[in-house]
Write a protein that holds these residues in place. Structure first.
Motif, PDB file in Angstrom:
ATOM      1  N   ASN A   1       5.758   6.630  -3.404  1.00  0.00           N
ATOM      2  CA  ASN A   1       5.181   6.257  -4.558  1.00  0.00           C
ATOM      3  C   ASN A   1       5.562   4.822  -5.198  1.00  0.00           C
ATOM      4  O   ASN A   1       6.898   4.493  -5.084  1.00  0.00           O
ATOM      5  CB  ASN A   1       5.566   7.227  -5.862  1.00  0.00           C
ATOM      6  CG  ASN A   1       4.599   8.356  -5.586  1.00  0.00           C
ATOM      7  OD1 ASN A   1       3.360   8.550  -5.856  1.00  0.00           O
ATOM      8  ND2 ASN A   1       5.268   9.651  -5.293  1.00  0.00           N
ATOM      9  N   PHE A   2       4.806   3.942  -5.746  1.00  0.00           N
ATOM     10  CA  PHE A   2       5.070   2.995  -6.507  1.00  0.00           C
ATOM     11  C   PHE A   2       5.168   3.536  -7.812  1.00  0.00           C
ATOM     12  O   PHE A   2       3.986   3.292  -8.717  1.00  0.00           O
ATOM     13  CB  PHE A   2       4.056   1.796  -6.293  1.00  0.00           C
ATOM     14  CG  PHE A   2       4.187   1.123  -4.947  1.00  0.00           C
ATOM     15  CD1 PHE A   2       5.059   0.050  -5.128  1.00  0.00           C
ATOM     16  CD2 PHE A   2       3.534   1.244  -4.072  1.00  0.00           C
ATOM     17  CE1 PHE A   2       5.329  -0.676  -3.900  1.00  0.00           C
ATOM     18  CE2 PHE A   2       3.605   0.633  -2.849  1.00  0.00           C
ATOM     19  CZ  PHE A   2       4.496  -0.485  -2.626  1.00  0.00           C
ATOM     20  N   ASP A   3       6.210   4.136  -8.369  1.00  0.00           N
ATOM     21  CA  ASP A   3       6.333   4.579  -9.845  1.00  0.00           C
ATOM     22  C   ASP A   3       6.727   3.486 -10.732  1.00  0.00           C
ATOM     23  O   ASP A   3       6.887   2.296 -10.116  1.00  0.00           O
ATOM     24  CB  ASP A   3       7.430   5.630  -9.748  1.00  0.00           C
ATOM     25  CG  ASP A   3       8.861   5.296  -9.116  1.00  0.00           C
ATOM     26  OD1 ASP A   3       8.924   4.151  -9.025  1.00  0.00           O
ATOM     27  OD2 ASP A   3       9.259   6.202  -8.495  1.00  0.00           O
ATOM     28  N   PRO A   4       6.666   3.882 -11.985  1.00  0.00           N
ATOM     29  CA  PRO A   4       7.192   2.706 -12.830  1.00  0.00           C
ATOM     30  C   PRO A   4       8.379   2.168 -12.664  1.00  0.00           C
ATOM     31  O   PRO A   4       8.647   0.849 -12.789  1.00  0.00           O
ATOM     32  CB  PRO A   4       7.275   3.455 -14.027  1.00  0.00           C
ATOM     33  CG  PRO A   4       6.447   4.698 -14.120  1.00  0.00           C
ATOM     34  CD  PRO A   4       6.605   5.068 -12.705  1.00  0.00           C
TER      35      PRO A   4
ATOM     36  N   PRO B   1     -11.471  -0.776   5.702  1.00  0.00           N
ATOM     37  CA  PRO B   1     -11.159   0.293   4.508  1.00  0.00           C
ATOM     38  C   PRO B   1     -10.496   1.529   5.155  1.00  0.00           C
ATOM     39  O   PRO B   1      -9.800   2.068   4.798  1.00  0.00           O
ATOM     40  CB  PRO B   1     -12.086  -0.086   3.609  1.00  0.00           C
ATOM     41  CG  PRO B   1     -13.284  -0.210   4.365  1.00  0.00           C
ATOM     42  CD  PRO B   1     -12.940  -1.188   5.505  1.00  0.00           C
ATOM     43  N   GLU B   2     -11.481   2.197   5.918  1.00  0.00           N
ATOM     44  CA  GLU B   2     -11.237   3.592   6.179  1.00  0.00           C
ATOM     45  C   GLU B   2     -10.156   3.425   7.252  1.00  0.00           C
ATOM     46  O   GLU B   2      -9.354   4.629   6.944  1.00  0.00           O
ATOM     47  CB  GLU B   2     -12.584   4.113   6.952  1.00  0.00           C
ATOM     48  CG  GLU B   2     -13.881   4.323   6.113  1.00  0.00           C
ATOM     49  CD  GLU B   2     -15.031   4.752   6.861  1.00  0.00           C
ATOM     50  OE1 GLU B   2     -14.844   5.345   8.074  1.00  0.00           O
ATOM     51  OE2 GLU B   2     -15.867   4.602   5.851  1.00  0.00           O
TER      52      GLU B   2
ATOM     53  N   ASP C   1      -1.751  -2.429  -4.254  1.00  0.00           N
ATOM     54  CA  ASP C   1      -3.018  -1.755  -4.283  1.00  0.00           C
ATOM     55  C   ASP C   1      -2.857  -0.079  -3.900  1.00  0.00           C
ATOM     56  O   ASP C   1      -2.456   0.146  -2.712  1.00  0.00           O
ATOM     57  CB  ASP C   1      -3.869  -2.421  -2.962  1.00  0.00           C
ATOM     58  CG  ASP C   1      -5.092  -1.862  -3.143  1.00  0.00           C
ATOM     59  OD1 ASP C   1      -5.521  -0.601  -3.833  1.00  0.00           O
ATOM     60  OD2 ASP C   1      -6.055  -2.316  -2.446  1.00  0.00           O
ATOM     61  N   GLN C   2      -2.910   0.644  -5.055  1.00  0.00           N
ATOM     62  CA  GLN C   2      -2.377   2.019  -4.887  1.00  0.00           C
ATOM     63  C   GLN C   2      -3.563   3.006  -4.778  1.00  0.00           C
ATOM     64  O   GLN C   2      -3.642   4.296  -4.577  1.00  0.00           O
ATOM     65  CB  GLN C   2      -2.000   2.598  -6.308  1.00  0.00           C
ATOM     66  CG  GLN C   2      -0.739   1.576  -6.671  1.00  0.00           C
ATOM     67  CD  GLN C   2       0.293   2.380  -7.606  1.00  0.00           C
ATOM     68  OE1 GLN C   2       0.336   3.673  -7.242  1.00  0.00           O
ATOM     69  NE2 GLN C   2       0.950   1.820  -8.537  1.00  0.00           N
ATOM     70  N   ARG C   3      -5.090   2.247  -4.407  1.00  0.00           N
ATOM     71  CA  ARG C   3      -6.023   3.362  -4.015  1.00  0.00           C
ATOM     72  C   ARG C   3      -5.852   4.229  -3.029  1.00  0.00           C
ATOM     73  O   ARG C   3      -6.270   5.301  -3.126  1.00  0.00           O
ATOM     74  CB  ARG C   3      -7.265   2.270  -3.892  1.00  0.00           C
ATOM     75  CG  ARG C   3      -7.694   1.546  -5.046  1.00  0.00           C
ATOM     76  CD  ARG C   3      -9.086   0.819  -4.653  1.00  0.00           C
ATOM     77  NE  ARG C   3      -8.494  -0.329  -3.590  1.00  0.00           N
ATOM     78  CZ  ARG C   3      -9.025  -1.028  -2.967  1.00  0.00           C
ATOM     79  NH1 ARG C   3     -10.466  -1.123  -3.029  1.00  0.00           N
ATOM     80  NH2 ARG C   3      -8.694  -1.997  -1.989  1.00  0.00           N
ATOM     81  N   TYR C   4      -5.330   3.615  -1.926  1.00  0.00           N
ATOM     82  CA  TYR C   4      -5.358   4.582  -0.567  1.00  0.00           C
ATOM     83  C   TYR C   4      -4.220   5.611  -0.850  1.00  0.00           C
ATOM     84  O   TYR C   4      -4.435   6.575  -0.490  1.00  0.00           O
ATOM     85  CB  TYR C   4      -4.867   3.478   0.514  1.00  0.00           C
ATOM     86  CG  TYR C   4      -5.852   2.290   0.746  1.00  0.00           C
ATOM     87  CD1 TYR C   4      -7.201   2.590   1.401  1.00  0.00           C
ATOM     88  CD2 TYR C   4      -5.591   1.151   0.475  1.00  0.00           C
ATOM     89  CE1 TYR C   4      -7.963   1.473   1.432  1.00  0.00           C
ATOM     90  CE2 TYR C   4      -6.351   0.063   0.745  1.00  0.00           C
ATOM     91  CZ  TYR C   4      -7.583   0.286   1.221  1.00  0.00           C
ATOM     92  OH  TYR C   4      -8.521  -0.685   1.312  1.00  0.00           O
ATOM     93  N   LEU C   5      -3.008   5.059  -1.270  1.00  0.00           N
ATOM     94  CA  LEU C   5      -1.794   5.995  -1.665  1.00  0.00           C
ATOM     95  C   LEU C   5      -2.617   7.333  -2.683  1.00  0.00           C
ATOM     96  O   LEU C   5      -2.153   8.481  -2.234  1.00  0.00           O
ATOM     97  CB  LEU C   5      -0.756   5.263  -2.374  1.00  0.00           C
ATOM     98  CG  LEU C   5       0.358   6.103  -2.749  1.00  0.00           C
ATOM     99  CD1 LEU C   5       1.141   7.164  -1.721  1.00  0.00           C
ATOM    100  CD2 LEU C   5       1.399   5.312  -3.428  1.00  0.00           C
TER     101      LEU C   5
ATOM    102  N   ILE D   1       0.714  -1.332  -0.052  1.00  0.00           N
ATOM    103  CA  ILE D   1      -0.087  -0.136   0.158  1.00  0.00           C
ATOM    104  C   ILE D   1       0.914   1.056   0.020  1.00  0.00           C
ATOM    105  O   ILE D   1       0.369   2.255  -0.142  1.00  0.00           O
ATOM    106  CB  ILE D   1      -0.905   0.035   1.212  1.00  0.00           C
ATOM    107  CG1 ILE D   1      -0.278  -0.379   2.413  1.00  0.00           C
ATOM    108  CG2 ILE D   1      -2.234  -1.088   1.019  1.00  0.00           C
ATOM    109  CD1 ILE D   1      -1.211  -0.220   3.827  1.00  0.00           C
ATOM    110  N   LEU D   2       2.190   1.271   0.264  1.00  0.00           N
ATOM    111  CA  LEU D   2       3.154   2.388   0.384  1.00  0.00           C
ATOM    112  C   LEU D   2       4.402   1.952   0.109  1.00  0.00           C
ATOM    113  O   LEU D   2       4.831   0.791   0.834  1.00  0.00           O
ATOM    114  CB  LEU D   2       2.691   3.054   1.664  1.00  0.00           C
ATOM    115  CG  LEU D   2       3.439   4.425   1.931  1.00  0.00           C
ATOM    116  CD1 LEU D   2       2.427   5.578   1.640  1.00  0.00           C
ATOM    117  CD2 LEU D   2       3.723   4.436   3.371  1.00  0.00           C
ATOM    118  N   ALA D   3       5.163   2.821  -0.529  1.00  0.00           N
ATOM    119  CA  ALA D   3       6.738   2.299  -0.583  1.00  0.00           C
ATOM    120  C   ALA D   3       7.359   3.227   0.528  1.00  0.00           C
ATOM    121  O   ALA D   3       7.077   4.490   0.896  1.00  0.00           O
ATOM    122  CB  ALA D   3       7.099   2.898  -2.110  1.00  0.00           C
ATOM    123  N   THR D   4       8.470   2.842   0.913  1.00  0.00           N
ATOM    124  CA  THR D   4       9.280   3.420   2.092  1.00  0.00           C
ATOM    125  C   THR D   4      10.406   2.810   2.192  1.00  0.00           C
ATOM    126  O   THR D   4      10.510   1.513   2.073  1.00  0.00           O
ATOM    127  CB  THR D   4       8.409   3.588   3.352  1.00  0.00           C
ATOM    128  OG1 THR D   4       9.407   4.337   4.380  1.00  0.00           O
ATOM    129  CG2 THR D   4       8.186   2.215   3.934  1.00  0.00           C
TER     130      THR D   4
END
Length: 362
Positions: A300-303, A244-245, A333-337, A121-124
């Motif tokens: 970001n989960f960029d290209p 989900p929230e 799953d990038q929806r939340y990001l 859900i998130l890159a770090t």
């Protein structure tokens, strides 16, 4: 069987469970909120309270910002630290002891291929450097000299795949070495006593260099980011589906932390904050020197990152480190990001890396 409120309280008190805590859990569940958010960290915690380093997740932990986000909801946040790194986190996830985890790419790929239901859900902690160290008097001068040597590699962690890429770029494979699986602490000790010929690792190897107990003969710093390590925050599918929230708020908190931590105004504070987890400030400063914080403290989960995960899935399967291949695009799953970036007006704040590792527009 349905019990009334008084009977429930009596039973809880008899069992030694605090009434306040019990009711907190009941109220949280009634409002479709968890009583506790459990976050696993694929690093040992250092100090009291325990801290870790090298990512926006570490900053959020040190600042208590996740706890602050959910304080008004009465939701407790617990952090769990694992000396055994990614593989130990996988065991906890499989035993349903965690809801979120900060972890590297390979261990999460191994778990996913074995059927563990997670979502990234998130890159770090992305594009982090790896180092190769040898004893000061060693004849080894480069990666090419490692054939047949006793080399420490912390297997099953997110360093293993980029290490294999470094080896392949130098005409070697892991089987060409006498590879020994050692954790970070054991690696430092073994290199100091010359029980091994070389060691791959992170900036902790700089400690031995500063003591004249090792030489650094390779670093990914300044080279192609394909030779760096990648990490992320994941959530279990069960938790995300049920809450989900709450999941969205966790991601938003990490994004806000990433913004603060990647602001150059806060560089000194961030590096000194990480230093509290054991790695000297001077080493963090050296490792990050000449590189904008936004390059590595980037959610970001960029290209580039998506391509790295896809390549890692293929590589892990080819090296027989994982059981099967799977669809990375479905896993991330990038929806939340994306929702958090839009809400916080940060959609263009961080640089976007192309598949070849270069920043978009350069």
């Amino acid at each position: 069987m349905t019990l009334d409120r008084r009977t429930v309280l009596k039973q809880l008190a008899a069992g030694g469970v605090g009434v306040g805590t019990a009711m907190l859990g009941l109220q949280a569940r009634a409002a479709n909120k968890p009583a506790i958010i459990r976050i696993g960290v694929a690093q040992p915690g250092i100090g009291n309270p325990p801290q870790f380093s090298g990512s926006s997740a570490a900053v959020a932990n040190a600042k208590g910002w996740v706890e602050e986000e959910f304080k008004a909801d009465g939701i407790k946040v617990e952090w769990f630290f694992f000396k055994g790194a990614g593989p130990a986190v996988n065991e906890a996830l499989s035993n349903k002891q965690l809801d979120f985890a900060f972890q590297g790419d390979l261990p999460s790929i191994v778990a996913k291929s074995a059927g563990l239901k997670t979502r990234l859900i998130l890159a770090t902690g992305v594009r982090s450097n790896i180092y190769l160290a040898v004893p000061p008097d060693s004849p080894i001068q480069s990666v090419k000299d490692l054939r047949g040597k006793r080399v420490a590699i912390f297997k099953g962690t997110n360093a293993q795949l980029p290490i294999n890429r470094v080896l392949e770029a130098n005409g070697l494979q892991e089987r060409d070495l006498r590879a020994i699986n050692l954790d970070q602490a054991t690696t430092l000790a073994a290199l100091s006593t010359k029980d091994i010929d070389a060691a791959f690792g992170n900036i902790n190897l700089l400690r031995l260099r500063d003591k004249n107990a090792a030489r650094i003969v390779y670093s990914s710093k300044g080279g192609s980011p394909i030779f760096t390590t990648q990490s992320h925050v994941l959530v279990t599918e069960e938790f995300a589906q049920q809450y989900p929230e709450i999941t969205a708020r966790v991601v938003k908190t990490f994004v806000k932390t990433s913004k603060w931590a990647s602001d150059e105004v806060n560089r000194e504070e961030v590096l000194r904050l990480w230093a509290k987890a054991g790695t000297p400030y001077e080493h963090w400063r050296e490792d990050y020197d000449g590189q904008p914080l936004r390059v590595r403290i980037n959610p970001n989960f960029d290209p580039f990152l998506v391509a790295r995960y896809k390549d890692s899935v293929e590589q892990a399967y080819r090296l027989k480190l994982s059981r099967s291949k799977f669809d990375v695009d479905q896993w991330i799953d990038q929806r939340y990001l994306k929702a958090a970036l839009k809400e916080l007006n940060l959609e263009t704040y961080w640089p976007i890396f192309q598949v070849n590792g270069k920043i978009l527009g350069t």
